[in-house]
Design a protein around this motif. Structure first.
Motif, PDB file in Angstrom:
ATOM      1  N   LEU A  78       0.773  -1.156  -0.055  1.00 50.54           N
ATOM      2  CA  LEU A  78       0.089   0.096   0.076  1.00 50.54           C
ATOM      3  C   LEU A  78       0.731   1.296   0.163  1.00 50.54           C
ATOM      4  O   LEU A  78       0.706   2.243  -0.550  1.00 50.54           O
ATOM      5  CB  LEU A  78      -0.877  -0.058   1.256  1.00 50.54           C
ATOM      6  N   ALA A  79       1.884   0.950   0.626  1.00 51.86           N
ATOM      7  CA  ALA A  79       2.937   2.408   0.584  1.00 51.86           C
ATOM      8  C   ALA A  79       3.357   2.533  -0.659  1.00 51.86           C
ATOM      9  O   ALA A  79       3.353   3.628  -1.252  1.00 51.86           O
ATOM     10  CB  ALA A  79       4.043   2.121   1.660  1.00 51.86           C
ATOM     11  N   ILE A  80       3.824   1.577  -1.446  1.00 53.87           N
ATOM     12  CA  ILE A  80       4.419   1.499  -2.781  1.00 53.87           C
ATOM     13  C   ILE A  80       3.128   2.270  -3.451  1.00 53.87           C
ATOM     14  O   ILE A  80       3.802   2.994  -4.519  1.00 53.87           O
ATOM     15  CB  ILE A  80       4.758   0.426  -3.280  1.00 53.87           C
ATOM     16  N   VAL A  81       1.975   1.594  -3.396  1.00 49.99           N
ATOM     17  CA  VAL A  81       0.905   2.198  -4.554  1.00 49.99           C
ATOM     18  C   VAL A  81       0.702   3.479  -4.184  1.00 49.99           C
ATOM     19  O   VAL A  81       0.517   4.467  -5.150  1.00 49.99           O
ATOM     20  CB  VAL A  81      -0.299   1.215  -4.240  1.00 49.99           C
ATOM     21  N   LEU A  82       0.758   4.029  -3.137  1.00 47.35           N
ATOM     22  CA  LEU A  82       0.439   5.251  -2.709  1.00 47.35           C
ATOM     23  C   LEU A  82       1.392   6.315  -3.286  1.00 47.35           C
ATOM     24  O   LEU A  82       1.223   7.489  -3.853  1.00 47.35           O
ATOM     25  CB  LEU A  82       0.435   5.644  -1.166  1.00 47.35           C
ATOM     26  N   LEU A  83       2.840   5.993  -3.020  1.00 42.52           N
ATOM     27  CA  LEU A  83       3.686   6.646  -3.709  1.00 42.52           C
ATOM     28  C   LEU A  83       3.804   6.678  -5.183  1.00 42.52           C
ATOM     29  O   LEU A  83       4.156   7.799  -5.916  1.00 42.52           O
ATOM     30  CB  LEU A  83       5.221   6.219  -3.247  1.00 42.52           C
ATOM     31  N   VAL A  84       3.385   5.668  -5.844  1.00 45.04           N
ATOM     32  CA  VAL A  84       3.325   5.477  -7.318  1.00 45.04           C
ATOM     33  C   VAL A  84       2.161   6.588  -7.580  1.00 45.04           C
ATOM     34  O   VAL A  84       2.378   7.258  -8.603  1.00 45.04           O
ATOM     35  CB  VAL A  84       3.098   4.265  -7.630  1.00 45.04           C
ATOM     36  N   TYR A  85       1.146   6.530  -6.939  1.00 44.24           N
ATOM     37  CA  TYR A  85      -0.044   7.319  -7.203  1.00 44.24           C
ATOM     38  C   TYR A  85       0.355   8.749  -7.163  1.00 44.24           C
ATOM     39  O   TYR A  85      -0.091   9.636  -8.057  1.00 44.24           O
ATOM     40  CB  TYR A  85      -1.175   6.970  -6.524  1.00 44.24           C
ATOM     41  N   ARG A  86       0.849   9.102  -6.162  1.00 46.86           N
ATOM     42  CA  ARG A  86       1.439  10.332  -5.826  1.00 46.86           C
ATOM     43  C   ARG A  86       2.474  10.928  -7.129  1.00 46.86           C
ATOM     44  O   ARG A  86       2.348  12.144  -7.562  1.00 46.86           O
ATOM     45  CB  ARG A  86       2.135  10.605  -4.397  1.00 46.86           C
ATOM     46  N   ASN A  87       3.408  10.195  -7.567  1.00 44.75           N
ATOM     47  CA  ASN A  87       4.184  10.534  -8.344  1.00 44.75           C
ATOM     48  C   ASN A  87       3.630  10.508  -9.869  1.00 44.75           C
ATOM     49  O   ASN A  87       3.915  11.344 -10.675  1.00 44.75           O
ATOM     50  CB  ASN A  87       5.602   9.679  -8.431  1.00 44.75           C
ATOM     51  N   ARG A  88       2.802   9.513 -10.206  1.00 41.83           N
ATOM     52  CA  ARG A  88       2.230   9.358 -11.549  1.00 41.83           C
ATOM     53  C   ARG A  88       0.892   9.812 -11.701  1.00 41.83           C
ATOM     54  O   ARG A  88       0.477  10.150 -13.005  1.00 41.83           O
ATOM     55  CB  ARG A  88       2.340   7.895 -11.983  1.00 41.83           C
ATOM     56  N   GLY A  89       0.014   9.862 -10.729  1.00 40.48           N
ATOM     57  CA  GLY A  89      -1.412  10.304 -10.689  1.00 40.48           C
ATOM     58  C   GLY A  89      -2.230   9.079 -11.043  1.00 40.48           C
ATOM     59  O   GLY A  89      -3.605   9.422 -11.628  1.00 40.48           O
ATOM     60  N   THR A  90      -1.930   8.071 -11.234  1.00 42.61           N
ATOM     61  CA  THR A  90      -2.613   6.912 -11.648  1.00 42.61           C
ATOM     62  C   THR A  90      -2.339   5.532 -10.823  1.00 42.61           C
ATOM     63  O   THR A  90      -0.953   5.461 -10.649  1.00 42.61           O
ATOM     64  CB  THR A  90      -2.670   6.505 -12.996  1.00 42.61           C
ATOM     65  N   SER A  91      -3.168   4.824 -10.349  1.00 38.87           N
ATOM     66  CA  SER A  91      -2.723   3.534  -9.809  1.00 38.87           C
ATOM     67  C   SER A  91      -2.990   2.373 -11.018  1.00 38.87           C
ATOM     68  O   SER A  91      -3.083   1.251 -10.308  1.00 38.87           O
ATOM     69  CB  SER A  91      -3.299   3.296  -8.539  1.00 38.87           C
ATOM     70  N   ASP A  92      -3.211   2.524 -12.201  1.00 42.40           N
ATOM     71  CA  ASP A  92      -3.500   1.661 -13.289  1.00 42.40           C
ATOM     72  C   ASP A  92      -2.058   0.843 -13.371  1.00 42.40           C
ATOM     73  O   ASP A  92      -1.125   1.525 -13.776  1.00 42.40           O
ATOM     74  CB  ASP A  92      -3.934   2.137 -14.396  1.00 42.40           C
TER      75      ASP A  92
END
Length: 119
Positions: A78-92
């Motif tokens: 979940l921490a990785i997904v939140l960081l990816v969403y914060r940096n990229r704007g998507t969790s796809d």
């Protein structure tokens, strides 16, 4: 206790989780499906422990270990997904290909850079 009932329920839960991992594109839903698969395994471990009447309760001990590993996995995931969403704007998960290995470069030069390189 019949072993068939928890085994069938576990197989159904695992199948639903596997479908969720393979069909979903949202990373959080993939993590939830993975947790569903781990819970299906835990159900099998406890059911077989009761059915075999194990005096050491190895199935239940292994279930506790799987729960601890699942908690650590969901925390880090979940921490990785939140960081990816914060940096990229998507969790796809299909759009997150920047870290994938490929033979051709993923960065395409802008047209003005191509004109400068040709001159």
């Amino acid at each position: 206790m019949h072993l068939v009932y928890p085994a069938v329920l576990s197989a159904l839960l695992f199948s639903v989780g596997l479908y969720g991992v393979l069909a979903r594109r949202n990373a959080i839903l993939v993590l939830m499906s993975l947790e569903l698969m781990l819970n299906a395994v835990n159900l099998n471990l406890v059911a077989f422990d009761v059915w075999l009447r194990d005096t050491l309760h190895a199935g239940q001990a292994l279930t506790l270990f799987v729960i601890v590993v699942a908690a650590a996995e969901i925390g880090i995931g979940l921490a990785i997904v939140l960081l990816v969403y914060r940096n990229r704007g998507t969790s796809d998960v299909d759009r997150l290909t920047d870290l994938a290995d490929s033979d051709e470069p993923s960065v395409v030069a802008a047209p003005e850079e191509k004109a400068e390189a040709a001159a």
